[in-house]
Structures are given as structure tokens and as C-alpha cells.
Scaffold this motif. Structure first.
Motif, short mmCIF file in Angstrom:
data_model
loop_
_atom_site.label_atom_id
_atom_site.label_comp_id
_atom_site.label_asym_id
_atom_site.label_seq_id
_atom_site.Cartn_x
_atom_site.Cartn_y
_atom_site.Cartn_z
N ASN A 284 0.81 -1.21 0.00
CA ASN A 284 0.00 0.00 0.00
C ASN A 284 0.85 1.27 0.00
O ASN A 284 0.33 2.35 -0.15
CB ASN A 284 -0.94 0.01 1.22
N VAL B 202 -7.33 4.02 -3.97
CA VAL B 202 -7.48 3.85 -2.52
C VAL B 202 -7.19 5.17 -1.80
O VAL B 202 -7.90 5.55 -0.86
CB VAL B 202 -6.52 2.75 -2.01
N GLU B 203 -6.16 5.88 -2.26
CA GLU B 203 -5.83 7.17 -1.65
C GLU B 203 -6.98 8.16 -1.81
O GLU B 203 -7.31 8.90 -0.88
CB GLU B 203 -4.55 7.73 -2.29
N GLU C 259 -10.15 7.39 -2.16
CA GLU C 259 -11.23 6.95 -1.29
C GLU C 259 -10.98 7.37 0.16
O GLU C 259 -11.89 7.81 0.87
CB GLU C 259 -11.38 5.43 -1.37
N GLN C 260 -9.73 7.26 0.60
CA GLN C 260 -9.39 7.67 1.95
C GLN C 260 -9.57 9.16 2.13
O GLN C 260 -10.03 9.63 3.18
CB GLN C 260 -7.95 7.26 2.27
N ARG C 261 -9.20 9.93 1.10
CA ARG C 261 -9.37 11.38 1.17
C ARG C 261 -10.85 11.74 1.27
O ARG C 261 -11.25 12.59 2.08
CB ARG C 261 -8.75 12.04 -0.07
N ALA D 16 -13.23 9.83 2.41
CA ALA D 16 -13.70 9.39 3.72
C ALA D 16 -13.32 10.40 4.80
O ALA D 16 -14.10 10.68 5.72
CB ALA D 16 -13.15 8.01 4.06
N LEU D 17 -12.10 10.95 4.70
CA LEU D 17 -11.65 11.95 5.67
C LEU D 17 -12.50 13.21 5.58
O LEU D 17 -12.89 13.78 6.60
CB LEU D 17 -10.18 12.28 5.42
N GLU E 100 -15.82 12.53 7.17
CA GLU E 100 -15.73 12.50 8.63
C GLU E 100 -15.59 13.92 9.20
O GLU E 100 -16.18 14.25 10.23
CB GLU E 100 -14.55 11.64 9.05
#
Length: 373
Positions: free
Chosen positions: A25, A173-174, A176-178, A180-181, A184
Motif C-alpha cells: 500500500n 485507494v488514496e 477513497e481515503q481522502r 472518507a476523511l 468525517e
């Protein structure tokens, strides 16, 4: 080696490399691991990977067992200057795995006597892609090997395709994480607004009402103090909510910072040139740096006015925030004097930008950020 044995060997090599890619990853660690595996299964002696952007800027992302000549002077030969494979890659002449008749970097190493090349004079080079986007080059070589067979090049192309696919997956994936952040942050901002923000407002109103119901001077002073504290906490909470969810950023960085200055009670003069849209990563870093600079102005400058200029050219965006306030003693040869300034510098450096502060006691403060695009 018989034909069937060779095919089995190639399939095993691809399987080993695919397993390595699927377990990774971290981009640089992934490139390093897969390059090592590739050299192991092919028996080649050395290899290196360049990542190349659209402006022909390249960096040495991974390498294994470089000869002394290419290791010399902090790998200067691998990090500076042009070479034929990068030139061909950049102008579109290199679209598949190819033999490079000779290597300019190795020739320079011999000419300038940088060290032993271990008998390496040629290398194969393979373009790395994610979809239609060209992202870099994979190079491999061995001593006294001046030619790579079509089967060897086909194997290298298959590995390069796997690397490109893995990099695409990591980028998704990066993202998607961004997202999600961001989601949140929005949720937390809404929760703070709906709960803590409303409670602070209620305390402020209650203190104000209670003050009008008593004639006792000491009690009035205490209630005034409670009301002032609630008002200050409410302002801090609104600023925090803005930091979590910058309303107006969808209209651009300038609009967001102008609105944030209003929240802080600052009058902000703006000079915006050439800014239309910015990459998300650059816009977010400018937003966070701008917030910290305006907060510092509010808390430490002693003035209620500041100015901001944002200028975008083709490959760079520059943001400057200035005030004419108290300033502070600063020596650029010494460490930055506050965590806030260090955080701004670190954010700029994270995206390969630059950070500068100009100030002196009684002469105001200027923060300049330059970020590549």
C-alpha cells in the motif's frame, strides 16, 4: 531451458511479483519490493525506476545493486541531467519495452571517471503506465549483457503492466481515503455545530438574562465574565468548525479565506491573479496554511487588517499573507520559533513547495508560500 520450462518459469515470476504488488500500500516500498523480486527471478544484476511527471521532471524512486559509478556522489548520475531513455519516453518514441544500445549515464560515468561500472554498458527500458497516463520507466541491466531477447522484453512489459495497475489501485485507494476523511470532517463539524455550538450560545444568553435579574454588583461582574467567556468560546468553536468544514472552498481558495477572515473579525484585502482552479491537494494545503497565518494575525499582530495575494502561473501558485502588526524577532538560520510556523512550512514541503517568513519587531509579518502545480 526447454520452452515449457521457460513458460512455467515466467508464470512463476509473474505470480511472485503479483503477490508482492497485491500486498503493498506504500508506493515507494512497493516499487522497491517488486524491483528486488524482478531481479531475483530474472537473474539480472541491477535495476532502477524513474517516476516522471508531465513537465519531464523525474526522480529516482527505486534502485537495486547500482554499480559504483552510478552510486557515486550521492547517486548524482541518477538524479541529474537528461538521458536518451527519458528523452524518448517524454516525446512519445518509447511506447514499449526496448533495448537501449548504450546508456548516457554510464558513458558519462566512464568519461568523468566516477567509478567502476561493473561491465554494464547497456540496459533494457520499459515504460510504466496507469491507463493512458505515462508515469515512469523501469530499467534493468547486467554486466556484459548487450541485448535482451523478445521473450525477456515481453516479461518486462508484463511486469510493468502489473506495476501500473498496482499504482492505479493505490491512487484510487488514496482518493477513497481522502473522501472518507472529508466526510468525517463534515460529520464532526455538523455535530459540533448542532451540540457544543448551541450549548455555548445558550450559556451566553442565560448569563446575559441572569445579569438583568440581579442588582448585586459582584454577581453582575461574575455573569459578565461568564458571558464574555462564552462569547470567546463560541468564536473559537465557529473557527474550529470552519477548519473542519470550510464553507465556501467550493468557490475557490480566495473566497474561503476571505470568509474565514470575517469569522476571525479581520478585514482582509485580496489581490487574486490567474487563479481559476487548483489541484485539490494544492488548494487544501493553501487553505490550511492560510488559516494558520490568519489565526496568527488575529492573535499576535495587534491589528485587525491583513492582505492576501494569490498568483498562479503555469506551473506554480504563490500565496502571500501580510500584516502591518507587531512582528517578531526572526533569524532564518535558527529553527522556526513556533509550532504554527513549523506546521505551515511542513505542509508546504509535503507537496514539494517552499515556505518563507519575513518579519521584524514592529515591522509586521509576511508569509509566502509557493506550491508547484
Amino acid at each position: 531451458m526447454a520452452l515449457d520450462e521457460k513458460r512455467i518459469f515466467e508464470l512463476q515470476a509473474l505470480k511472485t511479483i503479483a503477490e508482492t504488488l497485491n500486498q503493498s500500500n506504500d508506493l515507494i516500498q512497493m516499487l522497491d519490493d517488486v524491483l528486488g523480486k524482478l531481479l531475483d527471478v530474472t537473474g539480472l544484476a541491477t535495476g532502477w525506476i524513474f517516476l516522471i511527471d508531465s513537465d519531464k521532471q523525474y526522480r529516482l524512486a527505486s534502485y537495486h545493486c547500482l554499480p559504483q559509478a552510478l552510486e557515486a556522489c550521492g547517486k548524482k548520475a541518477m538524479c541529474e541531467g537528461d538521458c536518451w531513455c527519458i528523452d524518448k519516453f517524454y516525446d512519445g518514441r518509447l511506447n514499449k519495452a526496448a533495448n537501449i544500445i548504450n546508456c548516457k549515464r554510464l558513458e558519462d560515468a566512464e568519461e568523468f571517471k566516477w567509478g567502476d561500472t561493473n561491465g554494464i554498458t547497456h540496459h533494457a527500458t520499459v515504460p510504466l503506465r496507469t491507463g493512458d497516463e505515462k508515469i515512469g520507466l523501469l530499467n534493468v541491466a547486467s554486466p556484459n549483457k548487450t541485448h535482451f531477447s523478445s521473450e525477456e522484453l515481453a516479461l518486462l512489459e508484463a511486469v510493468a503492466l502489473q506495476i501500473g495497475t498496482a499504482m492505479k489501485r493505490m491512487k484510487l485507494v488514496e482518493n477513497e481515503q481522502r473522501l472518507a476523511l472529508i466526510a468525517e470532517r463534515n460529520r464532526l463539524a455538523q455535530d459540533l455545530h448542532d451540540s457544543v455550538n448551541q450549548l455555548l450560545f445558550s450559556i451566553m444568553l442565560t448569563a446575559r438574562g441572569a445579569k438583568e435579574m440581579t442588582q448585586e454588583e459582584q454577581m453582575q461582574e461574575m455573569l459578565t465574565y461568564v458571558g464574555d467567556l462564552s462569547q470567546e468560546a463560541l468564536s473559537e468553536m465557529r473557527a474550529l468548525i470552519w477548519q473542519l468544514r470550510p464553507q465556501g472552498l467550493e468557490n475557490g481558495i480566495a473566497s474561503a479565506l476571505m470568509n474565514y477572515a470575517k469569522v476571525l473579525g479581520l478585514k482582509l484585502q485580496a489581490d487574486i491573479q490567474g487563479v481559476q482552479t487548483l489541484p485539490c491537494c494544492a488548494e487544501e494545503e493553501l487553505w490550511r496554511i492560510g488559516q494558520e497565518a490568519l489565526n496568527n494575525c488575529k492573535k499576535h499582530s495587534g491589528v485587525k487588517e491583513a492582505s492576501i495575494s494569490i498568483f498562479r502561473c503555469k506551473n506554480e501558485v504563490t500565496m502571500t499573507i501580510k500584516d502591518q502588526g507587531a512582528g517578531f524577532s526572526y533569524n532564518e538560520k535558527l529553527p522556526l520559533p513556533s509550532l504554527g510556523l513549523q506546521g505551515m512550512r511542513d505542509r508546504a514541503h509535503k507537496v514539494k513547495g517552499s515556505f518563507a517568513v519575513r518579519t521584524d519587531i514592529g515591522k509586521g509579518t509576511e508569509i509566502e508560500i509557493r506550491l508547484p502545480i
